[in-house]
Design an enzyme around this catalytic site. Structure first.
Site, mmCIF file in Angstrom:
data_model
loop_
_atom_site.group_PDB
_atom_site.id
_atom_site.type_symbol
_atom_site.label_atom_id
_atom_site.label_comp_id
_atom_site.label_asym_id
_atom_site.label_seq_id
_atom_site.Cartn_x
_atom_site.Cartn_y
_atom_site.Cartn_z
ATOM 1 N N ASP A 1 0.815 -1.217 0.000
ATOM 2 C CA ASP A 1 0.000 0.000 0.000
ATOM 3 C C ASP A 1 0.852 1.272 0.000
ATOM 4 O O ASP A 1 0.656 2.169 0.820
ATOM 5 C CB ASP A 1 -0.937 0.018 1.217
ATOM 6 C CG ASP A 1 -1.848 -1.189 1.262
ATOM 7 O OD1 ASP A 1 -2.370 -1.569 0.200
ATOM 8 O OD2 ASP A 1 -2.030 -1.764 2.346
ATOM 9 N N GLU B 1 -11.162 1.443 -4.711
ATOM 10 C CA GLU B 1 -10.357 1.909 -3.584
ATOM 11 C C GLU B 1 -9.018 2.409 -4.116
ATOM 12 O O GLU B 1 -8.935 2.829 -5.263
ATOM 13 C CB GLU B 1 -10.176 0.805 -2.532
ATOM 14 C CG GLU B 1 -9.698 -0.509 -3.064
ATOM 15 C CD GLU B 1 -9.743 -1.615 -2.030
ATOM 16 O OE1 GLU B 1 -10.423 -1.465 -1.003
ATOM 17 O OE2 GLU B 1 -9.081 -2.657 -2.254
#
Length: 520
Positions: A33, A196
């Site tokens: 991430d 997302e």
């Protein structure tokens, strides 16, 4: 060129090749991430850490290829909630998820959601820390993947996904100090299955909203990287796919990440790839070109205006030393090196760097659940990597052990494996445990013990021990490193006692040697 670099990557090459080129991944370990920014001539990135403490890793680079860890944003996971503490350890796969880092008003800002406790933020004048105590902006569940954005007029915004509500993506104004959301301004700006990985940019006067979503691809589903753009922050937005993804086995689905521009004006995309392999989600660098006001990530090999995965290329900037993955720690620092992390929040009175200077003292704790390694507190570990040869060796002093205590070297993700020593009725015995399958070894009469794990690019580990640090003997079975709870394998040290709180070990040194492929 793509096939050449892909071949090198499959052989285990990674990062700076020493000849002005690089091979993906640039970091062959779990740096999930990511988001990245440039401030002057320096690049800073963050990476999610989930249930590990300290939380939210911070990295630094001078050339976007060679990275080093410099710190963490969250020093104490219990500032998020009590479930992260050593007496609960109830947040595997949860915790510090994807966030974003920005530089605004001469400070570094990081925002992130945890899926259970809400939205958090912190600031720092130095990205290496110290970071301000964590501030909870919003107590809420079911949200993730946020990004702050400050417009030219100074107004701040936050974009985020409400994954518990059909993956609606919201845009909400921030208060002037960035510590509150102005909920009256909340607008849903996009929705699609699995949407997302949100980032919001303003480039040459145009708003760009980056995200990924799940779409049908070649008879299956894949995570697809999309960009929306508009002349106004609330839209209307037009949409374009900016890199083709073909599945985990082909391109490993680059998706979560961020755009960054070099001082010379070139653009790149820092991303992880969600392979679910034993190395976790490694860090990749892809070139970005702009065509008709749209970014193309990777290489547009077929001329359709959409990029393809790039397995390497020319380095963005030359002249900086290559990343060294190998680590050696003799615990003579006042604090732990930033590559270490605890499994959940540790029990502070059960470890010390000062009780015996030059050693890490690990006192034994009783697990929350007897014989459940995943409830053993104060397990200290670091990332394992996917390279040709990896060798981790720890030297521990075991003279302070007590009956019932067990300590040694461990791997863990979804499963676990330990090689260590257990003291029973005053006698210390070598012990190997692969997720409950135990092999007993010889009695140990000395007070020093060396333990070693060695694994290859496929993550198959074999173990050795030594009583003198010179002659090592094989022990235990081969163990397949794995993936679990959204994390790659971690290697570290442990100490626990199911019978009492008695006993300790002193970790003298921990060395992790990483060797990649020989240059052809």
């Amino acid at each position: 060129m793509v096939d050449h670099y892909h071949l090198l990557s499959k052989k285990g090459a990674w990062g700076d090749q020493g000849d002005g080129t690089y091979v993906n991944p640039v970091l062959p370990g779990d740096y999930s991430d990511p988001d990245a920014i440039r401030v002057g001539d320096d690049y800073y990135a963050i990476s999610s850490t989930l249930h590990c403490s300290p939380g939210m890793a911070v990295l630094h680079s001078k050339d976007l290829v060679n990275w080093s860890m410099i710190g963490h944003v969250v020093q104490d996971l219990t500032s998020i909630g009590p479930e992260y503490n050593y007496d609960r350890m109830n947040r595997y796969g949860r915790g510090v998820w994807a966030g974003a880092i920005r530089f605004h008003k001469d400070k570094y800002w990081v925002y992130f959601f945890t899926p259970d406790e809400g939205l958090f933020m912190s600031t720092a004048s130095d990205p290496a820390g110290p970071w301000e105590p964590l501030h909870r902006v919003w107590e809420v569940a079911g949200w993730d993947d946020c990004c702050p954005f400050w417009d030219d007029d100074g107004q701040g915004y936050l974009v985020a996904t409400h994954f518990a509500d059909n993956y609606n993506i919201h845009l909400i104004k921030l208060s002037e100090d960035g510590k509150e959301l102005l909920h009256d301004s909340d607008r849903i700006i996009h929705q699609y299955k699995g949407s997302e990985a949100n980032k919001l940019y303003k480039i040459n006067g145009t708003y760009y909203f980056f995200h990924s979503e799940v779409r049908a691809r070649e008879g299956d589903e894949a995570r697809v990287v999309m960009m929306l753009r508009a002349e106004h922050i609330y839209g209307p937005y037009e949409e374009k796919e900016i890199i083709h993804t073909h599945g985990k086995e082909i391109d490993r689905e680059p998706n979560q990440g961020g755009l960054v521009q070099t001082a010379s004006g070139d653009w790149y995309f820092i991303s992880h790839q969600g392979t679910g392999g034993h190395e976790g989600r490694p860090l990749h660098l892809l070139p970005v070109t702009w065509v008709d006001g749209w970014p193309i990530i990777g290489e547009d090999t077929d001329g359709d205006g959409v990029g393809e995965m790039a397995w390497g290329g020319r380095k963005p900037i030359n002249g900086y030393p290559a990343t060294v993955l190998s680590t050696y720690d003799d615990f003579d620092r006042a604090d732990l090196a930033p590559y270490w992390g605890w499994n959940h929040q540790p029990r502070a009175d059960k470890w010390s760097l000062t009780e015996r200077p030059g050693y890490l003292r690990l006192h034994a704790c009783q697990p929350i659940d007897r014989d459940n390694f995943f409830t053993v507190c104060n397990v200290l570990s670091q990332r394992t990597f996917r390279t040709i040869h990896n060798e981790a060796t720890v030297k521990i002093e075991i003279g302070g052990m007590a009956d019932g205590q067990e300590a040694g070297l461990c791997h863990f993700a979804k499963t676990y494996c330990t090689i260590g020593v257990q003291q029973l009725n005053g006698t210390r015995v070598l012990k190997f445990n692969s997720s409950g399958t135990v092999v007993w070894g010889p009695k140990l009469t000395g007070t020093a013990l060396w333990l070693r794990s060695m694994w290859n690019i496929d993550g198959i580990s074999r173990f050795e021990y030594s009583v003198d640090g010179v002659q090592f003997e094989s022990f235990g079975d081969a163990y397949q490193l794995g993936w679990g709870n959204y994390r790659g394998d971690r290697i570290g040290v442990y100490s626990f006692n199911c019978e009492s709180e008695q006993g300790y070990i002193d970790v003298d040194q921990f060395g992790y040697e990483v060797r990649g492929v020989e240059k052809e």
